[in-house]
Design a protein around this motif. Structure first.
Motif, PDB file in Angstrom:
ATOM      1  N   TRP A   1      -0.342   4.506  -7.257  1.00  0.00           N
ATOM      2  CA  TRP A   1      -0.609   4.999  -5.902  1.00  0.00           C
ATOM      3  C   TRP A   1       0.477   5.992  -5.467  1.00  0.00           C
ATOM      4  O   TRP A   1       0.191   7.025  -4.873  1.00  0.00           O
ATOM      5  CB  TRP A   1      -0.643   3.837  -4.924  1.00  0.00           C
TER       6      TRP A   1
ATOM      7  N   ARG B   1       0.837  -1.199   0.000  1.00  0.00           N
ATOM      8  CA  ARG B   1       0.000   0.000   0.000  1.00  0.00           C
ATOM      9  C   ARG B   1       0.873   1.251   0.000  1.00  0.00           C
ATOM     10  O   ARG B   1       1.005   1.971   0.996  1.00  0.00           O
ATOM     11  CB  ARG B   1      -0.943  -0.026   1.211  1.00  0.00           C
TER      12      ARG B   1
ATOM     13  N   TYR C   1      -8.311   0.874  -2.514  1.00  0.00           N
ATOM     14  CA  TYR C   1      -8.430   2.302  -2.218  1.00  0.00           C
ATOM     15  C   TYR C   1      -8.028   3.153  -3.414  1.00  0.00           C
ATOM     16  O   TYR C   1      -6.991   2.924  -4.039  1.00  0.00           O
ATOM     17  CB  TYR C   1      -7.559   2.647  -1.015  1.00  0.00           C
TER      18      TYR C   1
ATOM     19  N   THR D   1      -9.607   2.522   3.262  1.00  0.00           N
ATOM     20  CA  THR D   1      -8.324   1.881   3.556  1.00  0.00           C
ATOM     21  C   THR D   1      -8.493   0.666   4.456  1.00  0.00           C
ATOM     22  O   THR D   1      -7.551  -0.104   4.637  1.00  0.00           O
ATOM     23  CB  THR D   1      -7.372   2.875   4.235  1.00  0.00           C
TER      24      THR D   1
ATOM     25  N   ALA E   1      -0.388  -1.034  -9.576  1.00  0.00           N
ATOM     26  CA  ALA E   1      -1.079  -0.151  -8.630  1.00  0.00           C
ATOM     27  C   ALA E   1      -0.076   0.544  -7.709  1.00  0.00           C
ATOM     28  O   ALA E   1      -0.269   1.710  -7.331  1.00  0.00           O
ATOM     29  CB  ALA E   1      -2.090  -0.951  -7.806  1.00  0.00           C
ATOM     30  N   GLN E   2       0.994  -0.144  -7.354  1.00  0.00           N
ATOM     31  CA  GLN E   2       1.993   0.440  -6.459  1.00  0.00           C
ATOM     32  C   GLN E   2       2.591   1.712  -7.047  1.00  0.00           C
ATOM     33  O   GLN E   2       2.842   2.685  -6.336  1.00  0.00           O
ATOM     34  CB  GLN E   2       3.089  -0.582  -6.167  1.00  0.00           C
TER      35      GLN E   2
ATOM     36  N   VAL F   1      -7.030   6.896  -5.159  1.00  0.00           N
ATOM     37  CA  VAL F   1      -6.295   8.109  -4.798  1.00  0.00           C
ATOM     38  C   VAL F   1      -6.461   9.124  -5.923  1.00  0.00           C
ATOM     39  O   VAL F   1      -6.761   8.770  -7.062  1.00  0.00           O
ATOM     40  CB  VAL F   1      -4.797   7.830  -4.560  1.00  0.00           C
TER      41      VAL F   1
ATOM     42  N   TYR G   1      -6.515   7.522  -9.584  1.00  0.00           N
ATOM     43  CA  TYR G   1      -6.231   6.116  -9.885  1.00  0.00           C
ATOM     44  C   TYR G   1      -7.154   5.247  -9.051  1.00  0.00           C
ATOM     45  O   TYR G   1      -7.228   5.389  -7.817  1.00  0.00           O
ATOM     46  CB  TYR G   1      -4.780   5.735  -9.599  1.00  0.00           C
TER      47      TYR G   1
ATOM     48  N   SER H   1       0.065  10.201  -4.720  1.00  0.00           N
ATOM     49  CA  SER H   1       0.055  10.422  -3.266  1.00  0.00           C
ATOM     50  C   SER H   1       1.220  11.287  -2.818  1.00  0.00           C
ATOM     51  O   SER H   1       1.590  11.285  -1.644  1.00  0.00           O
ATOM     52  CB  SER H   1       0.084   9.078  -2.529  1.00  0.00           C
TER      53      SER H   1
ATOM     54  N   TYR I   1       0.537   4.132  -1.182  1.00  0.00           N
ATOM     55  CA  TYR I   1      -0.072   5.449  -0.955  1.00  0.00           C
ATOM     56  C   TYR I   1       0.091   5.892   0.489  1.00  0.00           C
ATOM     57  O   TYR I   1       0.284   7.085   0.769  1.00  0.00           O
ATOM     58  CB  TYR I   1      -1.555   5.437  -1.350  1.00  0.00           C
TER      59      TYR I   1
END
Length: 637
Positions: free
Chosen positions: A327, A283, A405, A397, A323-324, A407, A420, A331, A285
């Motif tokens: 995010w 995660r 989640y 979250t 996604a990493q 962002v 995203y 963020s 973010y």
């Protein structure tokens, strides 16, 4: 990398402004449109990187915005031949990476002590005694003239020829202290840092990484017996300062801590610590935003998260891997490092792994962002910000471990915004006023396939719009763009105020002097400097208004006797001294996030912000850096 679990790009971001179309009302159908592409490739002359004036982003040596997009071939210097190094670098250059993160030293925890050619870095594993062979050659078969450090220099130069930066982890401490930590005493670190600065400090394309998978206090559960078990804060500072004192060119520097620990937790106050490293779990973010929100502002880079082809939990599919990166970028991060299990340690499967679909997704990520001024993006999903791009659809979250989640981030000039969304959802609602009340164009971008954006429609910049999930997408990027080069014409003028100057007429409208205006209260220091040249230049009356202002780190304007209703608000700001970054709130709502004032003389008419007044007064306030507030316009909405 977090051993024993194995563990921003592209060409120079000559960031073009987004295409701006007409403002419309109802949704209009249109064909997909191509994503802007990056321009000139990076060259050695673009390095070394530095932090931007506001410390929020990275820029090249000439000041152009730079998105750090890295791969993590950590063991490349110790395991690959010259021919294989070239193969690797050529591939990553072609795939849009601009940085490679490598370990200068063999990884002791992997039972490595030599490089591909049999050379060792130190005499008797002593960092204070580099193993140097006199002579100068690039031929590794010349044992009399080519040593371990010649190979390191050759790698740096080969990367530089391709416009790639080398993020050099110079002494990997190791998971639980399993690698070089025990050898890096304070005295040895100082000697080794002096050697590094003298030998490589003139290279353009370097970024120094200290530590490695290890916190400098405690964290010695895997330290080999017989080695120094002391903390490493003092030794790390000695290493960093020795490099700083001897390098011919100033390079960025950070610390690679243990997973879920930030470099800032230990070194935020050190002058050498110029980038926050937000080492994350999946995660990203959460960890990126934590570093973004620190009181000491620095560019935030995600130096590692989880890698492709893991054999232990978490096992990430292609969507969860990309996604990493997304995010991170939305963020507050200005850099992301991708990884693959077969590539980080250059095992027997490293060459086929270069073609992994997950690497292609990072290329798509980087290419898309290269077409946008991402250095302006400010995360707007953070706690306390009420003016968000989405009014519904972020998710939680606490649901599914936070892996669904969403962002979002809005550009500081309100020119565009991105969201995203890592998985489909049925409650998407867009705040059409998020870009300041101008018309807004909405599009979808598919991060799993790349290619073109698909237009949703163009709308007036008020109210909300519910969206259906795009067909065939597993995850999605929502793109919002201001659809006019200037804000729409305002309604009837309610009041216009020169905040520290005489009454005057601008654009045919009468402006009041705040000193004699009824129901106006200013908080801050009155200031005027009519000698500063303005950028852009403007007419004499407007220039006089701009160059007189009320300033402060918490400047406020309160206009009383304002009937309840909705208003369009514009604010003129300028810079007389040095770049500052500040927020603006209207009626307690954040309407301008992290505005960067620019160089002396720069000014801007910010807005329009759609402001609802319910208490009989309109209040504007600033927070953060010193703000110069020059003029205020209030129109009936």
């Amino acid at each position: 990398m977090n051993f024993p679990h194995r563990p921003w790009p592209s060409s120079l971001l000559a960031l073009s402004l987004l295409a701006l179309g007409g403002c419309g009302g109802p949704e209009t159908a249109a064909p997909a449109e191509e994503v802007a592409s990056a321009a000139s490739p990076l060259t050695l002359a673009d390095y070394p990187l530095k932090a931007s004036a506001d410390q929020r982003s990275l820029v090249t040596a000439s000041g152009a915005p730079f998105l750090y997009v890295a791969d993590t071939p950590w063991l490349l210097p110790s395991k690959l031949s010259q021919a294989d190094v070239k193969t690797y670098l050529d591939d990553r250059k072609a795939k849009g990476f601009n940085t490679v993160q490598v370990m200068f030293l063999p990884m002791l925890g992997q039972n490595l002590t030599k490089n591909f050619y049999g050379d060792v870095p130190f005499n008797n594993l002593n960092p204070a005694s580099p193993a140097i062979t006199p002579g100068a050659t690039t031929d590794p078969t010349d044992a009399a003239g080519y040593d371990y450090w010649d190979h390191i220099e050759w790698i740096i130069d080969q990367a530089g020829q391709r416009g790639l930066q080398v993020a050099a982890a110079v002494c990997w401490y190791g998971y639980g202290g399993s690698d070089w930590r025990g050898y890096m005493t304070t005295s040895a670190s100082a000697a080794y840092g002096t050697f590094l600065g003298q030998r490589f400090g003139a290279k353009n394309n370097l970024f120094w990484i200290l530590g490695g998978d290890n916190n400098p206090i405690g964290d010695i559960g895997s330290l080999p017996a017989g080695l120094d078990a002391g903390d490493r804060v003092e030794a790390t500072n000695a290493l960093a300062n020795a490099i700083r004192n001897t390098e011919a060119k100033r390079h960025l520097m950070s610390y690679h801590a243990k997973r879920t620990a930030s470099s800032a937790a230990y070194f935020v106050g050190q002058p050498w610590h110029t980038v926050h490293f937000a080492y994350s779990n999946e995660r990203t973010y959460s960890y990126t935003l934590t570093d973004y929100n620190r009181a000491t502002v620095r560019p935030v880079v995600m130096p590692e998260s989880y890698y492709d082809a893991r054999t232990s939990s978490p096992l990430l599919d292609r969507r969860r891997l990309r996604a990493q990166a997304w995010w991170t970028a939305l963020s507050g991060g200005v850099g992301f490092a991708y990884g693959h299990e077969n590539v980080w340690d250059m095992d027997s499967g490293w060459k086929p792994a270069l073609a992994a679909a997950s690497a292609t997704d990072i290329q798509t990520f980087a290419s898309f962002l290269a077409g946008h001024p991402t250095h302006l993006l400010r995360p707007d999903h953070r706690t306390g910000n009420t003016q968000k791009l989405l009014q519904g659809g972020y998710g939680s979250t606490s649901t599914n471990g936070g892996l669904d989640y969403g962002v979002s981030a809005i550009a500081s000039d309100h020119g565009f915004a991105l969201a995203y969304l890592p998985s489909s959802r049925s409650d998407l609602v867009v705040n059409l006023a998020a870009l300041g009340g101008a018309g807004v164009k909405l599009s979808w971008f598919n991060p799993g396939t790349g290619g073109a954006k698909t237009l949703i429609g163009t709308y007036a910049g008020t109210g909300t719009k519910a969206l259906a999930w795009p067909t065939g997408y597993t995850d999605a990027v929502l793109v919002a763009e201001r659809s006019g080069t200037t804000p729409p014409p305002p309604g009837a003028l309610f009041r216009a105020l020169n905040l520290n100057g005489p009454a005057l007429t601008l654009d045919g409208r009468a402006w009041e002097s705040s000193s004699g205006a009824a129901n106006v209260t200013l908080t801050g220091t009155l200031f005027e400097n009519q000698a500063v040249p303005l950028v852009p230049a403007t007419d004499a009356s407007r220039a006089q208004m701009i160059r007189s202002s009320v300033y402060g780190t918490a400047a406020k304007v309160r206009v009383g006797a304002v009937p309840s209703g909705t208003y369009d608000v514009y604010l003129h700001v300028w810079e007389d001294n040095a770049t500052k970054t500040f927020d603006i709130l209207a009626e307690g709502v954040l309407v301008q996030n992290d505005y960067v004032s620019g160089a002396p003389g720069q000014w801007k008419r910010l807005g329009p912000w759609v402001v609802s007044v319910t208490d009989g007064a309109l209040d504007l306030a600033t927070s953060g850096g010193t703000a110069n507030l020059s003029g205020l316009e209030i129109y009936q909405h």
